[in-house]
Enzyme design. Structure first.
Site, PDB file in Angstrom:
ATOM      1  N   SER A   8     -19.127  94.709  -9.361  1.00  0.00           N
ATOM      2  CA  SER A   8     -19.951  94.555 -10.559  1.00  0.00           C
ATOM      3  C   SER A   8     -19.114  94.012 -11.710  1.00  0.00           C
ATOM      4  O   SER A   8     -18.115  94.616 -12.113  1.00  0.00           O
ATOM      5  CB  SER A   8     -20.547  95.903 -10.965  1.00  0.00           C
ATOM      6  OG  SER A   8     -21.074  95.804 -12.277  1.00  0.00           O
ATOM      7  N   HIS A  31     -21.966  91.156  -8.123  1.00  0.00           N
ATOM      8  CA  HIS A  31     -23.082  91.980  -8.609  1.00  0.00           C
ATOM      9  C   HIS A  31     -23.196  91.807 -10.121  1.00  0.00           C
ATOM     10  O   HIS A  31     -22.248  92.072 -10.859  1.00  0.00           O
ATOM     11  CB  HIS A  31     -22.803  93.436  -8.245  1.00  0.00           C
ATOM     12  CG  HIS A  31     -23.870  94.416  -8.606  1.00  0.00           C
ATOM     13  ND1 HIS A  31     -24.929  94.719  -7.775  1.00  0.00           N
ATOM     14  CD2 HIS A  31     -24.036  95.191  -9.698  1.00  0.00           C
ATOM     15  CE1 HIS A  31     -25.695  95.633  -8.341  1.00  0.00           C
ATOM     16  NE2 HIS A  31     -25.184  95.949  -9.518  1.00  0.00           N
ATOM     17  N   ASP A  33     -25.273  92.886 -13.429  1.00  0.00           N
ATOM     18  CA  ASP A  33     -26.159  93.914 -13.978  1.00  0.00           C
ATOM     19  C   ASP A  33     -26.892  93.386 -15.200  1.00  0.00           C
ATOM     20  O   ASP A  33     -26.286  93.154 -16.257  1.00  0.00           O
ATOM     21  CB  ASP A  33     -25.340  95.160 -14.351  1.00  0.00           C
ATOM     22  CG  ASP A  33     -24.843  95.901 -13.128  1.00  0.00           C
ATOM     23  OD1 ASP A  33     -25.688  96.338 -12.333  1.00  0.00           O
ATOM     24  OD2 ASP A  33     -23.602  96.031 -12.969  1.00  0.00           O
ATOM     25  N   MET A  35     -29.458  94.205 -18.034  1.00  0.00           N
ATOM     26  CA  MET A  35     -30.041  95.365 -18.732  1.00  0.00           C
ATOM     27  C   MET A  35     -30.709  94.886 -20.013  1.00  0.00           C
ATOM     28  O   MET A  35     -30.162  94.048 -20.734  1.00  0.00           O
ATOM     29  CB  MET A  35     -28.957  96.380 -19.086  1.00  0.00           C
ATOM     30  CG  MET A  35     -28.104  96.827 -17.915  1.00  0.00           C
ATOM     31  SD  MET A  35     -26.993  98.152 -18.395  1.00  0.00           S
ATOM     32  CE  MET A  35     -25.947  98.277 -16.939  1.00  0.00           C
ATOM     33  N   HIS A  64     -28.927  92.659 -10.229  1.00  0.00           N
ATOM     34  CA  HIS A  64     -29.509  94.006 -10.333  1.00  0.00           C
ATOM     35  C   HIS A  64     -30.227  94.091 -11.667  1.00  0.00           C
ATOM     36  O   HIS A  64     -29.578  94.168 -12.709  1.00  0.00           O
ATOM     37  CB  HIS A  64     -28.389  95.050 -10.219  1.00  0.00           C
ATOM     38  CG  HIS A  64     -28.845  96.467 -10.388  1.00  0.00           C
ATOM     39  ND1 HIS A  64     -27.962  97.504 -10.616  1.00  0.00           N
ATOM     40  CD2 HIS A  64     -30.084  97.028 -10.371  1.00  0.00           C
ATOM     41  CE1 HIS A  64     -28.640  98.644 -10.729  1.00  0.00           C
ATOM     42  NE2 HIS A  64     -29.925  98.379 -10.608  1.00  0.00           N
ATOM     43  N   MET A  66     -32.155  95.828 -14.367  1.00  0.00           N
ATOM     44  CA  MET A  66     -32.540  97.111 -14.983  1.00  0.00           C
ATOM     45  C   MET A  66     -33.358  96.772 -16.225  1.00  0.00           C
ATOM     46  O   MET A  66     -32.910  96.946 -17.368  1.00  0.00           O
ATOM     47  CB  MET A  66     -31.285  97.920 -15.311  1.00  0.00           C
ATOM     48  CG  MET A  66     -30.620  98.492 -14.056  1.00  0.00           C
ATOM     49  SD  MET A  66     -28.888  98.921 -14.299  1.00  0.00           S
ATOM     50  CE  MET A  66     -28.164  97.310 -14.014  1.00  0.00           C
ATOM     51  N   MET A 135     -29.423 104.280  -6.198  1.00  0.00           N
ATOM     52  CA  MET A 135     -28.499 104.476  -7.328  1.00  0.00           C
ATOM     53  C   MET A 135     -27.782 105.815  -7.165  1.00  0.00           C
ATOM     54  O   MET A 135     -28.406 106.854  -6.938  1.00  0.00           O
ATOM     55  CB  MET A 135     -29.255 104.467  -8.659  1.00  0.00           C
ATOM     56  CG  MET A 135     -29.808 103.110  -9.069  1.00  0.00           C
ATOM     57  SD  MET A 135     -28.556 101.808  -9.248  1.00  0.00           S
ATOM     58  CE  MET A 135     -27.490 102.484 -10.531  1.00  0.00           C
ATOM     59  N   GLY A 140     -27.297 102.218 -16.199  1.00  0.00           N
ATOM     60  CA  GLY A 140     -27.072 101.923 -17.614  1.00  0.00           C
ATOM     61  C   GLY A 140     -25.620 101.655 -17.969  1.00  0.00           C
ATOM     62  O   GLY A 140     -25.349 100.839 -18.843  1.00  0.00           O
ATOM     63  N   ASP A 173     -24.807 102.085  -5.627  1.00  0.00           N
ATOM     64  CA  ASP A 173     -24.264 101.545  -6.885  1.00  0.00           C
ATOM     65  C   ASP A 173     -24.025 102.704  -7.838  1.00  0.00           C
ATOM     66  O   ASP A 173     -24.960 103.425  -8.190  1.00  0.00           O
ATOM     67  CB  ASP A 173     -25.286 100.556  -7.460  1.00  0.00           C
ATOM     68  CG  ASP A 173     -24.840  99.893  -8.755  1.00  0.00           C
ATOM     69  OD1 ASP A 173     -23.698 100.118  -9.193  1.00  0.00           O
ATOM     70  OD2 ASP A 173     -25.665  99.140  -9.325  1.00  0.00           O
ATOM     71  N   GLY A 175     -20.145 104.765  -9.180  1.00  0.00           N
ATOM     72  CA  GLY A 175     -19.091 105.688  -8.787  1.00  0.00           C
ATOM     73  C   GLY A 175     -18.500 105.422  -7.416  1.00  0.00           C
ATOM     74  O   GLY A 175     -17.830 106.288  -6.852  1.00  0.00           O
ATOM     75  N   GLY A 195     -17.731  98.646  -9.637  1.00  0.00           N
ATOM     76  CA  GLY A 195     -17.353  97.995 -10.883  1.00  0.00           C
ATOM     77  C   GLY A 195     -15.968  98.395 -11.336  1.00  0.00           C
ATOM     78  O   GLY A 195     -14.995  97.647 -11.157  1.00  0.00           O
ATOM     79  N   SER A 196     -15.862  99.595 -11.877  1.00  0.00           N
ATOM     80  CA  SER A 196     -14.577 100.019 -12.428  1.00  0.00           C
ATOM     81  C   SER A 196     -13.504 100.129 -11.354  1.00  0.00           C
ATOM     82  O   SER A 196     -12.326  99.859 -11.620  1.00  0.00           O
ATOM     83  CB  SER A 196     -14.742 101.341 -13.187  1.00  0.00           C
ATOM     84  OG  SER A 196     -15.434 102.294 -12.416  1.00  0.00           O
TER      85      SER A 196
END
Ligand code: DX5
Ligand code: ZN
Length: 224
Positions: A8, A31, A33, A35, A64, A66, A135, A140, A173, A175, A195-196
């Protein structure tokens, strides 16, 4: 298809997106995101940015959404070049019509479930989708803690897909990292957003390979 990793770019440097996408050259997807500040309490990017990422990225775009009103907007992201478009079940008026529109445009059709949404929402309609996103955090924000109590949803979807002999991809998606990807793969997930964990690594491309390897090893020992 094997285990796929979709990093992400929410955790990337938004001022240098083309270079940031080049740092994940080993990834199966990128990916993105989207939003809108309404469906989720955060605002990121939209159609023109996704269109440019799709033009410059060496791998396909996994969008994705949102956002509210995916009935209108989801097909626009397929037209913008996203190879896979995921919309949220909770935001959709007619999920099956959206899926049909996405497939007609040549995109993979995917539906996402927030943590509070049970799999019953889609379990009888799996043949209309190419992927379901479970999820594993509240949507968010990046960098949140993985919710292990979502794994029974992954297993239930994998069981249903197997029983119906469907080639359904199941994505998680939120964690996903070295310490959570194995249990998630063992539950039946085959597409992992991170992501992180990827962009926080010194070598994001190597981290993608490390995550894929862990997932592949764990899926050899499935939950049943
Ligand atoms: C959250 C987004 C995720 C986010 C994941 O709403 O959908 O894609 O970037 O970030 P990590 O992997 O850091 O939990
Ligand atoms: Zn996401």
């Amino acid at each position: 298809m094997g285990m796929q990793i979709s990093p992400s770019i929410l955790s990337a440097d938004f001022a240098n997106l083309q270079a940031e996408v080049a740092r994940i050259s080993t990834a199966d997807w990128v990916h993105v995101d989207v939003m809108d500040g309404h469906f989720v309490p955060n605002l990121t990017l939209g159609l023109p940015v996704v269109e440019r990422i799709a033009q410059v990225a060496p791998m396909p775009v996994d969008a994705h959404l949102m956002i509210e009103n995916p009935d209108h907007w989801a097909p626009r992201y397929a037209e913008a070049g996203a190879a896979s478009v995921t919309f949220h079940y909770e935001a959709a008026s007619n999920p099956l019509a959206i899926a049909q529109d996405l497939r007609a445009l040549g995109a993979r059709a995917s539906v996402a479930l927030k943590p509070g949404t049970p799999v019953d929402a889609v379990i009888d309609d799996l043949k209309h989708f190419d992927m379901v996103l479970v999820m594993t955090v509240e949507p968010g924000f990046g960098g949140q803690a993985f919710m292990p109590d979502m794994l029974p949803k992954v297993s239930a979807l994998r069981d249903a897909a197997r029983a119906a002999d469907l080639d359904l991809w199941i994505q998680t998606d939120g964690g996903i990292a070295r310490d959570t990807i194995e249990q998630t793969a063992a539950a039946g997930c085959d597409v992992f957003v991170a992501g992180s964990a990827v962009y926080g690594a010194a070598d994001p491309a190597a981290e993608v390979d490390a995550l894929r390897h862990l997932a592949a090893s764990a899926s050899a020992h499935p939950y049943e």
